[in-house]
Design a protein around this motif. Structure first.
Motif, PDB file in Angstrom:
ATOM      1  N   GLU A 668       0.830  -1.204   0.000  1.00  0.00           N
ATOM      2  CA  GLU A 668       0.000   0.000   0.000  1.00  0.00           C
ATOM      3  C   GLU A 668       0.863   1.251   0.000  1.00  0.00           C
ATOM      4  N   HIS A 669       0.514   2.199  -0.868  1.00  0.00           N
ATOM      5  CA  HIS A 669       1.186   3.496  -0.908  1.00  0.00           C
ATOM      6  C   HIS A 669       0.130   4.588  -0.819  1.00  0.00           C
ATOM      7  N   GLY A 670       0.456   5.638  -0.094  1.00  0.00           N
ATOM      8  CA  GLY A 670      -0.468   6.742   0.050  1.00  0.00           C
ATOM      9  C   GLY A 670      -0.099   7.896  -0.866  1.00  0.00           C
ATOM     10  N   PHE A 671      -1.014   8.849  -0.980  1.00  0.00           N
ATOM     11  CA  PHE A 671      -0.760  10.050  -1.761  1.00  0.00           C
ATOM     12  C   PHE A 671       0.071  11.036  -0.947  1.00  0.00           C
ATOM     13  N   THR A 672       0.806  11.876  -1.631  1.00  0.00           N
ATOM     14  CA  THR A 672       1.562  12.947  -0.976  1.00  0.00           C
ATOM     15  C   THR A 672       0.608  14.068  -0.587  1.00  0.00           C
ATOM     16  N   ALA A 673       0.720  14.549   0.620  1.00  0.00           N
ATOM     17  CA  ALA A 673      -0.164  15.621   1.101  1.00  0.00           C
ATOM     18  C   ALA A 673       0.047  16.888   0.278  1.00  0.00           C
ATOM     19  N   PRO A 674      -1.032  17.606  -0.043  1.00  0.00           N
ATOM     20  CA  PRO A 674      -0.894  18.835  -0.828  1.00  0.00           C
ATOM     21  C   PRO A 674      -0.206  19.939  -0.032  1.00  0.00           C
ATOM     22  N   GLY A 675       0.340  20.905  -0.744  1.00  0.00           N
ATOM     23  CA  GLY A 675       1.025  22.011  -0.108  1.00  0.00           C
ATOM     24  C   GLY A 675       0.092  22.859   0.740  1.00  0.00           C
ATOM     25  N   GLY A 676       0.645  23.496   1.752  1.00  0.00           N
ATOM     26  CA  GLY A 676      -0.161  24.281   2.682  1.00  0.00           C
ATOM     27  C   GLY A 676      -0.876  25.451   2.039  1.00  0.00           C
ATOM     28  N   GLY A 677      -0.346  25.949   0.922  1.00  0.00           N
ATOM     29  CA  GLY A 677      -0.970  27.102   0.279  1.00  0.00           C
ATOM     30  C   GLY A 677      -2.388  26.837  -0.176  1.00  0.00           C
ATOM     31  N   PHE A 678      -2.699  25.587  -0.480  1.00  0.00           N
ATOM     32  CA  PHE A 678      -4.049  25.270  -0.938  1.00  0.00           C
ATOM     33  C   PHE A 678      -5.066  25.349   0.199  1.00  0.00           C
TER      34      PHE A 678
END
Length: 728
Positions: A668-678
């Motif tokens: 299992e692999h997860g997604f990379t968290a989006p940048g804080g600016g969003f």
């Protein structure tokens, strides 16, 4: 080479000039007299003929292999598998020599005794009743026939004329100078025709007895050796009695030459001819992945990389002896096939169909292609020739309207323009499509208002998160107008989208609602790019091709960074909520995943495209006869009956079941968290949470993924008067 063989060859070469005239006269006398050709002219013709035969590469079938090396299909012009002399049972070699040219290892290119014996018999009969050809000459005849480029040339290579006999003899002399006897015998055994479509000894052994040539017994070898003189007459499959009589004749000849002993001969003769006919399928129809196989075939036949003309490409596939290594993974193919067949049975009473494509993010590799049909005659129930998963150049499909799965490109463009998750836009109950320009700068639009689905979601603000989760049409039309129709179009094309017919996507305000006709394979590749953090790869089915002459270059996936990683990460974050809080809720797969439902106008078809960092998939469900004439209304499919089918009703469960089975054992692999600016205007989820607390009963009634057939949170919501936006 043995000393005796060398002396024989030297003797032949030293005296060939002397005996050419005499033996040529005897050899061609019946032909020369019939054709008005003088013996002297025949002899001059013999001396002037070239002695070197450029032997052809024999046509060999090609095989398509799955990623794990298992065979998916074979293609051949002639069913042949070349083998070395060491891969042929010694008894088989002795049997063919005994019946076809018993003095093969004693004479040179010309068997003087055999030729004179044949000439005498022919003169007495007043015609050609007996051949004096050696195995070398027989090989030459077959080789010349194989080199023929047309039926006329092939007939010329085989017709009984003086010119042909002279040419064969001359080439045989040259052949014996270059090759050993075993090398000539090897070539003969590989080129000879054994009837029933079996060319060469290996194909014949497999076809008639289900064994390799190396494992042939005496009785089997004698049977095969007896066929080559007349494959139609002595074919034991077609003529068992004649085939057995011929086999016994070979055994008698082998006994006479003391190749075998009397007990061996008697034991073999006492056996009936035990055939185990094993057909070698030709093409994709019987493949375990027929539509993927057909995709690979069309990949080769349609790509100039594999030959300048279609004829050259077909020859490469059917004659080139290719080993075509593909991307298909049997485990994933089974998972996809099980899911589409379970949810949309191949012979369902409504005539509906399903197609699914799996693509590995970051590689473009098509790991599965499942269609709930068998490859074959479309007039028969449960069968069709058209590959619904592919573009027209790979399967004749004209494509299907994509519905709300296209909203992801507007979302991605908004995020590329740095719009935060909490950005609010007012979604009217009706939207007037004005203020749009295509990439040529032309105004495009209409004065007819477009509406939402029947769930009454318009008339309020939505964030990027909630507008996507609930697939609100007027929200996305407003978002598309804000970020630009041309920019949205460019985002889709950067991610490989094009019409299934190969043309450019059309640009109208309803672009975001998915009126363009596309293929599942293209849509899966686009969504795979999000799973690969913005890295787009063109779909590929072939990883490598081997041939007898060395590797064949294959096109690459052309992987490249199509969009920034932070944009892809943000898209993944938004689409993850579709499975947990949006239209596809209830179709989670127990690991991080994201996706988007799609329901086309008038329920003409339904989609789901979803992915993890490890695998992406696009599922289409509809009617091959035409979705507008045969919509997804009042249908009973594998999992139940539906008043109307939404993207969450059938396509999403197909995706869920496929991915659950296909990804078993895959880390299992997860997604990379989006940048804080969003997140600078919040998470974008707050308003949705308040609405859920306030209107639980309403949401339950209208939740599209329940499949109750009453409402549509994902339907494009357009009546028949708006069909111009969704051309069939």
């Amino acid at each position: 080479m043995k000393t005796g063989d060398t002396l024989v060859r030297l003797r032949d070469l030293a005296t060939v000039a002397f005996i050419a005239g005499l033996l040529t006269a005897f050899l061609v006398l019946p032909y020369a007299l019939m054709g008005g050709l003088s013996v002297r002219a025949a002899n001059r013709g013999f001396q002037s003929l070239p002695a070197d035969l450029i032997t052809p590469a024999l046509p060999q079938g090609s095989v398509i292999l799955a990623a794990d090396g298992t065979k998916l299909a074979t293609f051949y012009y002639e069913n042949r598998v070349e083998v070395s002399i060491g891969q042929v049972a010694p008894i088989m070699r002795r049997a063919i020599v005994a019946i076809e040219d018993s003095r093969f290892y004693e004479h040179g290119a010309l068997d003087v005794k055999g030729t004179i014996r044949a000439v005498i018999a022919n003169v007495r009969a007043g015609g050609v009743i007996q051949g004096g050809s050696t195995l070398s000459q027989q090989y030459v005849k077959n080789a010349l026939a194989e080199m023929a480029d047309s039926p006329a040339e092939r007939r010329s290579a085989l017709e009984p004329t003086a010119g042909r006999k002279l040419r064969e003899l001359r080439y045989a002399v040259g052949l014996e100078k270059k090759l050993t006897k075993d090398q000539i015998l090897e070539r003969y055994l590989n080129i000879a025709y054994f009837g029933d479509g079996a060319y060469g000894i290996e194909a014949a052994a497999r076809h008639y007895f289900g064994v390799h040539a190396a494992a042939l017994t005496l009785a089997q070898a004698a049977t095969l050796a007896g066929i080559v003189r007349s494959p139609q007459t002595y074919n034991p499959h077609l003529h068992p009695k004649r085939g057995r009589e011929r086999r016994d004749l070979v055994l008698n000849r082998m006994l006479e030459l003391k190749v075998i002993t009397p007990p061996e001969s008697a034991a073999a003769r006492s056996q009936p001819v035990h055939l185990r006919i094993t057909k070698t399928p030709n093409g994709c129809v019987n493949s375990s992945a027929p539509f993927f196989c057909d995709y690979v075939q069309r990949d080769i036949l349609g790509n100039p990389v594999f030959g300048k003309t279609l004829r050259q490409r077909r020859a490469l596939l059917q004659r080139g002896g290719l080993q075509i290594h593909t991307t298909l993974e049997p485990k994933m193919q089974k998972a996809a096939q099980h899911a589409v067949d379970r949810h949309v049975p191949p012979k369902n009473s409504s005539g509906k169909a399903a197609a699914e494509v799996l693509i590995r993010p970051g590689t473009g590799e098509i790991t599965a292609m499942g269609i709930d049909r068998k490859l074959g005659d479309s007039s028969k129930r449960g069968m069709m020739w058209v590959n619904l998963a592919a573009d027209s150049d790979h399967g004749s499909s004209l494509g299907m309207q994509a519905g709300s799965t296209f909203k992801v490109f507007t979302l991605a463009e908004a995020l590329r323009q740095d719009m935060p998750f909490g950005q609010k836009l007012f979604a009217p109950k009706e939207f007037l499509p004005t203020g749009f320009r295509d990439c040529a700068g032309h105004r495009v639009g209409d004065t007819t208002a477009l509406g939402n689905a029947g769930d009454g979601e318009g008339g309020k603000d939505f964030s990027l998160m909630t507008g996507t989760w609930h697939s609100v049409n007027t929200f996305f039309l407003e978002l598309e107008r804000k970020v630009g129709l041309c920019e949205t179009y460019k985002m889709a094309t950067r991610l490989g989208m094009r019409k299934a017919t190969g043309g450019k996507l059309q640009q109208y305000p309803s672009f975001t609602l998915g009126f363009n006709t596309v293929s599942p394979v293209r849509l899966a590749a686009a969504y795979a790019a999000f799973g690969a953090r913005g890295k787009y790869c063109s779909p590929i089915a072939i990883t490598g091709i081997g041939s007898p002459r060395g590797p064949v270059k294959v096109p690459s996936a052309g992987c490249h960074q199509a969009i920034d990683t932070d944009v892809a990460d943000a898209v993944n974050h938004v689409l993850g909520g579709v499975l947990t809080k949006g239209t596809a809720k209830g179709n989670e797969i127990g690991r991080p995943a994201a996706g988007k439902t799609g329901t086309v106008d008038n329920f003409s078809s339904a989609w789901f495209a979803g992915y993890t960092p490890d695998m992406a998939s696009a599922v289409w469900v509809g009617d091959p006869r035409g979705g507008y004439k045969h919509p997804l209304r009042d249908v009973c499919l594998g999992e139940g009956c539906f008043g109307q089918v939404y993207g969450a009703d059938v396509p999403a469960p197909i995706w869920r079941d496929t991915m659950t089975e296909a990804l078993q054992g895959v880390p299992e692999h997860g997604f990379t968290a989006p940048g804080g600016g969003f997140f600078r205007k919040g998470s974008g989820e707050e308003e949705d949470d308040k609405d859920k607390d306030k209107d639980k009963d309403k949401d339950k009634k209208h939740d599209a993924e329940k499949g109750d057939g009453k409402t549509d949170r994902d339907d494009d919501g357009l009546g028949p008067e708006f069909d111009w936006l969704f051309p069939p």
